[in-house]
Design a protein around this motif. Structure first.
Motif, short mmCIF file in Angstrom:
data_model
loop_
_atom_site.label_atom_id
_atom_site.label_comp_id
_atom_site.label_asym_id
_atom_site.label_seq_id
_atom_site.Cartn_x
_atom_site.Cartn_y
_atom_site.Cartn_z
N ARG A 142 0.82 -1.22 0.00
CA ARG A 142 0.00 0.00 0.00
C ARG A 142 0.85 1.26 0.00
NH1 ARG A 142 -5.26 -0.54 1.37
NH2 ARG A 142 -5.32 1.34 2.64
N ALA A 143 2.04 1.20 -0.58
CA ALA A 143 2.93 2.36 -0.59
C ALA A 143 2.31 3.52 -1.36
CB ALA A 143 4.26 1.98 -1.24
N ASP A 144 2.60 4.72 -0.90
CA ASP A 144 2.25 5.98 -1.56
C ASP A 144 0.78 6.36 -1.47
OD1 ASP A 144 4.64 7.03 -2.25
OD2 ASP A 144 4.36 6.95 -4.40
N ARG A 145 -0.08 5.53 -0.92
CA ARG A 145 -1.50 5.91 -0.85
C ARG A 145 -1.69 7.19 -0.06
NH1 ARG A 145 -6.13 1.68 -1.52
NH2 ARG A 145 -5.14 0.30 -3.02
N ASP A 146 -1.02 7.28 1.08
CA ASP A 146 -1.20 8.46 1.92
C ASP A 146 -0.67 9.72 1.24
OD1 ASP A 146 -2.35 6.86 3.81
OD2 ASP A 146 -0.55 6.65 5.03
N HIS A 206 -3.20 11.85 -0.85
CA HIS A 206 -4.10 12.77 -0.14
C HIS A 206 -5.46 12.87 -0.81
CE1 HIS A 206 -0.72 13.98 2.33
NE2 HIS A 206 -0.03 14.31 1.25
N THR A 207 -6.03 11.74 -1.14
CA THR A 207 -7.33 11.76 -1.81
C THR A 207 -8.04 10.44 -1.57
OG1 THR A 207 -8.42 12.32 -3.91
CG2 THR A 207 -6.53 10.84 -4.03
N PHE A 208 -9.23 10.33 -2.11
CA PHE A 208 -10.08 9.16 -1.94
C PHE A 208 -9.60 8.05 -2.87
CE2 PHE A 208 -14.35 7.13 -2.82
CZ PHE A 208 -14.55 6.61 -1.54
N VAL A 209 -9.04 6.99 -2.30
CA VAL A 209 -8.55 5.85 -3.06
C VAL A 209 -9.18 4.59 -2.48
CG1 VAL A 209 -6.55 4.56 -3.87
CG2 VAL A 209 -6.36 7.03 -3.44
N ARG A 253 9.91 16.83 -11.61
CA ARG A 253 8.67 16.17 -11.19
C ARG A 253 8.97 14.75 -10.71
NH1 ARG A 253 4.27 19.15 -13.16
NH2 ARG A 253 4.95 20.82 -14.56
N GLU A 254 8.06 14.24 -9.88
CA GLU A 254 8.23 12.90 -9.34
C GLU A 254 6.95 12.10 -9.52
OE1 GLU A 254 8.73 12.65 -5.15
OE2 GLU A 254 7.01 13.94 -4.68
N LEU A 255 7.11 10.79 -9.43
CA LEU A 255 5.96 9.90 -9.52
C LEU A 255 5.48 9.59 -8.11
CD1 LEU A 255 5.43 6.93 -11.88
CD2 LEU A 255 4.91 6.67 -9.46
N ARG A 256 4.21 9.86 -7.86
CA ARG A 256 3.55 9.43 -6.64
C ARG A 256 2.39 8.55 -7.07
NH1 ARG A 256 2.54 15.39 -3.97
NH2 ARG A 256 4.70 16.18 -4.15
N GLY A 257 2.38 7.34 -6.59
CA GLY A 257 1.30 6.49 -7.06
C GLY A 257 1.26 5.14 -6.40
#
Length: 803
Positions: free
Chosen positions: A175-179, A182-185, A329-333
């Motif tokens: 579950r990496a990067d979910r927090d 900062h949105t509804f996932v 820029r970076e990838l958050r996902g």
């Protein structure tokens, strides 16, 4: 056969799934034996003896059996809770089940004969139970698996005590990067897989089942309606198997810590990451996709490979900006992680598909080098075919068509979904628009019917449909129940299917009665409305943290909302038309009377004669495009007055503005008011999205959460229905009315599917006149309308001129 070592961690790869799809296409899906639709099944649900009911786990099931000869037919029916993959003799052949709920739990039917042989055979299944990490659309009861042979000849394969099962200890949720998002996932977790713990080759014959358990045997499979308890009442799959098509990533954006071969990733080009190395590789698919990544590695015991997926890259302020830009820029996902065991050509493919344009590999090796043999994807989605086309003398519209259709495709799986990356939920407001796109571009109405049935079954005792379904977390957007009724009216206009529609009339009455009970007798408007009265994501209706809600107009909670009252009145009028056609004349008349009274109340309390606009409430202190749009669409204002109103609505920037979603209704209102030729001039938001590098259309203008939201794909429908003007002239598309609105175009052409064939039009301006080449299906008649004149159309090809 799969190469040695590749048969373990595999989603349904291209070979197996394409074979299954080909078999299904050639022979059609086998229908269950009649007894299986009426009698209790001989097969039993099975699970692991220690499988917890509400915890995450992945479970492996096997059944060895002998056949005297290769069968000509061997049909089985398969399902699981929550998801399964099925192999026969090491070949992946099927996945499922179709999303639904326990009251109508779906199963897939497949003839396994092409993969069977004389002698020993094995059927193997991998089942995931998500527990409290379940994606919202998953509505199961417990982790379990069921396989039923169609006839006595196939009963040897029935699930029961003869099967074997083990827990797939290699799997854990990732579950990496979910927090950081900062949105509804609410999609399911990623996969973290330790290859050293995986029983490689477990789907093959000859695999030693040492340590595997006899399953815990649960209840029999029950056909829908059997017995006293609703415990997975089973129904056959109602839609086709999903498409699976191999695809490759387009390019390397940047890489550090490793040297990449020139052909990677557009072609298989192995490379080695030395021992003791940290490396990062950012890859670009070139456009957004839904796919199962396929990562094949060799060696690298003790290494870690993390795959992360994103629609776009983020800058330091958390903004996406131009989607092609990557500097700074970076990838958050969301992501997955694979830990190699040192074996040769180990294949990692996640249990569920991933949505991405950008994919990043973060690699860290231990004492052994790691070879990346290949990385590609397998696209998946509902198998819609692009049976329509649109061309014009404006090349920018071709790009809108391309991106719009891609958006619609990525938002259609085994249900329609609002967005594939964050939610994968079937919301009524989105689905109404998706259904129109499907009917026009593909002509396939099966996913439309599936959605209408699911919403009907979601209704609560007080009358409303749930706003998204299937979903284990109930949600009530009251306005979306009105859109469900509108969807039924849409379906009636485009398909002749009275029996299906009659079966939904009880639901229609329950929804409309809920709203009727909320009419304030003092004003004649709707009073305070419970639940979520979502209308649009307008800036002035932003998220209210204190209430945990957003998108609501004034008056929704206190009473007197003209927007919702007008929406209700319009839906009543459409329901009246539908009921009248289905022989419910008295009910239709009653709905008409209620609608007339509501419209009179809105005109009495909410029309502002000074501003010549409808206000959002009787206080007349807030004005929006939305209230005035629904005034036109409900018939509160018509003719020249509607035309004048919509011209003011479009020009007045002080009004609360419609966002991308609600512009569908804004543009439909302009068309209803005789301003259809302005449609193309209203596509500024879509041109802006293309200018910002989006390859699908977003939820709303930037800053936006979702880069792919089906409610933004509506230009694909409107190019056919408004620009080329092809619409039903009578219910069921029995006749055709063509009323072009070419705007700035000099010429446009289109073709689209029709229930009886294909409609083809080629339109060309000739001064103030129109030259039209039109082909209708044989036996279908209609009319061509232009400049206040009308010419009759017949079946077949015809060439016409209107001055």
């Amino acid at each position: 056969m799969l190469p040695q070592g590749l048969s373990g961690l595999i989603a349904i790869t291209s070979l197996g799934l394409l074979m299954a799809a080909a078999a299904s296409a050639d022979r059609g899906r086998p229908a269950p034996a009649p007894d299986l639709l009426a009698k209790r099944w001989s097969a039993r649900w099975i699970t692991h003896p220690a499988a917890p009911k509400a915890d995450y786990g992945v479970w492996l099931f096997r059944r060895n059996f002998d056949l005297a000869a290769k069968p000509a037919r061997f049909v089985v029916h398969v399902t699981a809770d929550a998801r399964y993959r099925l192999w026969v003799n090491g070949e992946p052949v099927l996945r499922g089940p179709q999303a639904s709920d326990p009251a109508e739990w779906r199963y897939e039917s497949l003839d396994l004969a092409p993969w069977l042989k004389s002698g020993t055979n094995v059927i193997a299944a991998q089942v995931i139970g998500y527990g409290d990490l379940a994606p919202y659309p998953s509505m199961g009861l417990r982790t379990a698996f069921l396989l039923q042979g169609d006839t006595a000849a196939e009963r040897v394969a029935d699930t029961g005590a003869a099967w074997k099962v083990t827990r797939a200890d290699a799997y854990a949720p990732f579950r990496a990067d979910r927090d950081r998002l900062h949105t509804f996932v609410v999609v399911g977790p990623g996969d973290e897989v330790d290859a050293a713990k995986h029983p490689w080759g477990w789907q093959q014959t000859g695999f030693a089942e040492n340590g595997w358990s006899t399953p815990r045997v649960l209840g029999h499979g029950l056909p829908h309606g059997w017995g006293t308890d609703v415990d997975y009442w089973l129904k056959p799959r109602s839609i086709p198997l999903l498409e699976e098509t191999p695809e490759r990533l387009a390019r390397v954006v940047r890489a550090s810590g490793v040297t990449l071969p020139a052909g990677f990733p557009a072609q298989a080009a192995p490379f080695t990451v030395p021992a003791g190395t940290k490396a990062a590789i950012l890859l670009d698919q070139g456009h957004l996709t839904n796919a199962y990544p396929q990562l094949t590695v060799s060696g690298g015991r003790g290494a870690s490979v993390t795959l992360r997926y994103a629609e776009g890259l983020f800058d330091a302020k958390g903004q996406k900006g131009h989607r092609d830009e990557h500097q700074g820029r970076e990838l958050r996902g969301l992501g997955d992680r694979f830990r190699p065991d040192g074996g040769t050509r180990r294949l990692f493919a996640p249990m569920d598909f991933r949505t991405y344009r950008y994919l990043q590999l973060d690699l860290e090796t231990g004492t052994e080098p790691l070879t990346i043999e290949d990385l590609s994807g397998v696209f998946t989605g509902y198998p819609f075919k692009e049976n329509a086309r649109f061309t014009s003398d404006d090349p920018a519209l071709a790009k809108i068509w391309e991106v719009g259709w891609r958006t619609a495709r990525l938002c259609a799986i085994d249900t329609y979904v609002d967005c594939p990356y964050y939610e994968q939920l079937q919301y009524v407001g989105d689905t109404r628009l998706q259904a129109l796109i499907s009917l026009y571009v593909s002509g396939d109405d099966r996913l439309v019917r599936n959605a209408l049935e699911l919403y009907d079954r979601s209704r609560l005792p007080e009358g409303l449909t749930q706003s998204r379904y299937p979903s284990f977390s109930p949600q009530l957007i009251n306005t979306f129940s009105l859109f469900w009724v509108d969807m039924l009216h849409d379906y009636w206009r485009h398909r002749s299917d009275d029996a299906f529609l009659r079966a939904r009339l009880t639901g229609v009455q329950s929804v409309l009665a809920w709203f009727e009970a909320k009419i304030d007798p003092a004003t004649g408007l709707l009073g305070p409305l419970p639940y979520w009265t979502f209308v649009d994501w307008a800036d002035q209706w932003g998220w209210n943290e204190a209430m945990g809600i957003g998108g609501e107009p004034s008056g929704a909670r206190t009473g007197g909302s003209s927007i919702v009252t007008l929406h209700y009145a319009g839906t009543l009028r459409r329901a009246a038309e539908l009921c009248r056609a289905l022989g419910q004349a008295e009910l239709a008349a009653r709905y008409g009377r209620i609608a007339d009274a509501l419209l009179a109340a809105v005109n009495r309390h909410c029309w502002d004669s000074a501003r010549r606009l409808y206000a959002d409430t009787p206080a007349k202190d807030i004005f929006s495009q939305h209230a005035n749009v629904f005034a036109v669409l409900s018939g509160a204002v018509t003719g020249d007055a509607a035309r004048d109103l919509m011209q003011r609505v479009e020009a007045d920037r002080s009004l609360i503005q419609a966002t991308t979603y609600f512009r569908f209704y804004l543009l439909r209102a302009k068309k209803a008011a005789g301003l259809g030729d302005e449609y193309l001039a209203g596509l500024g938001q879509w041109h802006d999205m293309l200018a910002r590098g989006l390859t699908t259309f977003a939820e709303k203008p930037d800053p936006t959460r979702s880069d792919c939201h089906a409610w933004s794909a509506t230009p694909v429908y409107e190019f056919l229905a408004t620009v080329c003007g092809i619409e039903p002239g009578s219910p069921g598309f029995a006749t055709v009315r063509i009323t072009p609105h070419l705007g700035h175009l000099q010429q446009a052409s289109a073709k689209m599917p029709h229930p009886r064939g294909e409609i083809v039009v080629a339109l060309r301006r000739e001064g103030a006149g129109l030259h039209a080449d039109v082909t209708l299906p044989e036996g279908v008649t209609g009319s061509l309308e232009w400049g206040g004149k009308s010419i009759a159309l017949r079946g077949g090809a015809q060439s016409l001129r209107l001055p």
